[in-house]
Write a protein that holds these residues in place. Structure first.
Motif, mmCIF file in Angstrom:
data_model
loop_
_atom_site.group_PDB
_atom_site.id
_atom_site.type_symbol
_atom_site.label_atom_id
_atom_site.label_comp_id
_atom_site.label_asym_id
_atom_site.label_seq_id
_atom_site.Cartn_x
_atom_site.Cartn_y
_atom_site.Cartn_z
ATOM 1 N N ASP A 139 0.866 -1.180 0.000
ATOM 2 C CA ASP A 139 0.000 0.000 0.000
ATOM 3 C C ASP A 139 0.901 1.228 0.000
ATOM 4 O O ASP A 139 1.427 1.622 1.037
ATOM 5 N N VAL A 140 1.052 1.837 -1.173
ATOM 6 C CA VAL A 140 1.961 2.969 -1.320
ATOM 7 C C VAL A 140 1.504 4.158 -0.478
ATOM 8 O O VAL A 140 2.324 4.869 0.115
ATOM 9 N N LYS A 141 0.191 4.377 -0.402
ATOM 10 C CA LYS A 141 -0.328 5.497 0.384
ATOM 11 C C LYS A 141 0.023 5.323 1.860
ATOM 12 O O LYS A 141 0.421 6.277 2.535
ATOM 13 N N LYS A 142 -0.111 4.097 2.359
ATOM 14 C CA LYS A 142 0.199 3.844 3.764
ATOM 15 C C LYS A 142 1.692 4.012 4.024
ATOM 16 O O LYS A 142 2.100 4.560 5.048
ATOM 17 N N ALA A 144 3.709 5.964 2.383
ATOM 18 C CA ALA A 144 4.001 7.403 2.322
ATOM 19 C C ALA A 144 3.584 8.096 3.614
ATOM 20 O O ALA A 144 4.311 8.934 4.148
ATOM 21 N N GLN A 145 2.400 7.746 4.128
ATOM 22 C CA GLN A 145 1.932 8.353 5.377
ATOM 23 C C GLN A 145 2.811 7.942 6.556
ATOM 24 O O GLN A 145 3.107 8.753 7.436
ATOM 25 N N LEU A 317 -9.138 13.436 5.777
ATOM 26 C CA LEU A 317 -8.562 12.277 5.093
ATOM 27 C C LEU A 317 -9.640 11.439 4.408
ATOM 28 O O LEU A 317 -9.416 10.887 3.325
ATOM 29 N N LEU A 322 -7.913 9.236 1.639
ATOM 30 C CA LEU A 322 -6.628 8.794 2.197
ATOM 31 C C LEU A 322 -6.777 8.154 3.587
ATOM 32 O O LEU A 322 -5.796 7.811 4.221
ATOM 33 N N HIS A 324 -7.494 5.280 6.210
ATOM 34 C CA HIS A 324 -7.325 3.823 6.221
ATOM 35 C C HIS A 324 -8.284 3.177 7.232
ATOM 36 O O HIS A 324 -8.273 3.520 8.404
#
Length: 326
Positions: A139-142, A144-145, A317, A322, A324
């Motif tokens: 999970d690229v978003k996770k 990054a966060q 979010l 964004l 989760h």
């Protein structure tokens, strides 16, 4: 019925894996060897530098007291000579501090490696016994966060702190824990704990708190796991709930993580400094007592700020896609 069938398929897909266990065992052996070598060499040099530094600080305090007495007209003396001596001692103090910090780094790095290897070995044992589900796409978003929150943990400690010297050691008021808790609320215990542990450990390794880095890695990871457990595993915070419920659970989860830290930080710090760093018992006790106060203040700030930030970020979010669900 479908949920049960899905769980059965996942269980069937699990395969025993030994890669993490092997890697963890190798790193653990390497870390222990390095810790022994660096403790007997560079860290002993840092202890000697610390003793010299304490002497220089004592001399500097005496000179500063003499300057105040001469300036105030309560004593006789050569003010220019005293100021020159003060400058020389200050320069010597700075040099010894840099040399002490440089000599502490190898041992601190090796202890961080040992602590990390222990966690990796535990994970490897679990994989070898219970098995693992084949890896899914990251999970690229996770990621990054998590990276962003790790950076905020670093900034919260490295740039927003007030140092409190205790003999040759020190403790501090800081904002790093705010983002450790926030990371666990947003990303869950595992990712949030790792973000906090990595960010705060790097902050220690790049400042004068280098010897605290191994302890920091362990405690911040535990903070994240506890906050994540309470928020997401017990109360399922990321699901849809009323505003009152979300607020209450957010504060409760944050308070649980910080309550652990208030107890564990001074206690673990006492034994860690006395037995792994060789800090004298009286200084270790003094540090533990002062740490209880600073950790308590840091905890209150962290619970308040992390709760406010989470409650403000949650709707934003969600709107941005964004958020989760954990």
């Amino acid at each position: 019925m479908k949920k049960k069938l899905k769980e059965e398929i996942i269980i069937m897909e699990k395969k025993k894996s030994y890669g993490v266990l092997i890697a963890g065992a190798i790193l653990l052996i390497l870390g222990i060897v390095l810790a022994v070598i660096t403790h007997n060499n560079s860290y002993q040099e840092s202890v000697a530098y610390g003793s010299q530094l304490s002497d220089v600080k004592a001399q500097l305090e005496e000179v500063e007291a003499s300057i105040e007495a001469v300036t105030g007209g309560t004593a006789d003396g050569d003010l220019d000579a005293l100021n020159t001596q003060k400058d020389e001692l200050s320069a010597q103090k700075s040099t010894l501090s840099d040399e002490k910090l440089s000599a502490e780094r190898p041992y601190s790095y090796s202890l961080v490696l040992v602590f990390f290897a222990i966690l990796l070995t535990i994970k490897g044992l679990y994989n070898a016994i219970a098995g693992v589900v084949p890896a899914q796409k990251a999970d690229v978003k996770k990621l990054a966060q998590a990276g962003l929150l790790a950076a905020l943990c670093y900034i919260g400690f490295a740039f927003f702190k007030i140092d409190i010297p205790v003999g040759p050691e020190k403790t501090a008021f800081h904002l790093g824990n705010v983002f450790c808790v926030l990371a666990a609320l947003l990303l869950g215990g595992y990712w949030g704990g790792l973000a906090g542990a990595i960010g705060m450990t790097i902050a220690d390794l790049t400042t004068a708190y280098v010897t605290s880095a191994p302890k920091t890695f362990l405690l911040k990871l535990c903070i994240g796991l506890i906050v994540g457990l309470v928020a997401h595993k017990i109360f399922h915070l990321s699901k849809e709930h009323s505003a009152k419920y979300v607020t209450g659970v957010t504060i409760l989860a944050s308070a649980c993580g910080m309550a652990f830290n208030v107890v564990a930080d001074p206690l673990v710090g006492y034994f860690y400094k006395m037995y792994l760093l060789g800090v004298p018992q009286d200084i270790s006790k003094a540090l533990a007592k002062i740490s209880t106060v600073t950790t308590g203040v840091n905890a209150i700030v962290a619970v308040i700020c992390a709760s406010v930030f989470y409650l403000a970020l949650r709707p934003a979010l969600k709107k941005a896609g964004l958020f989760h669900e954990i």
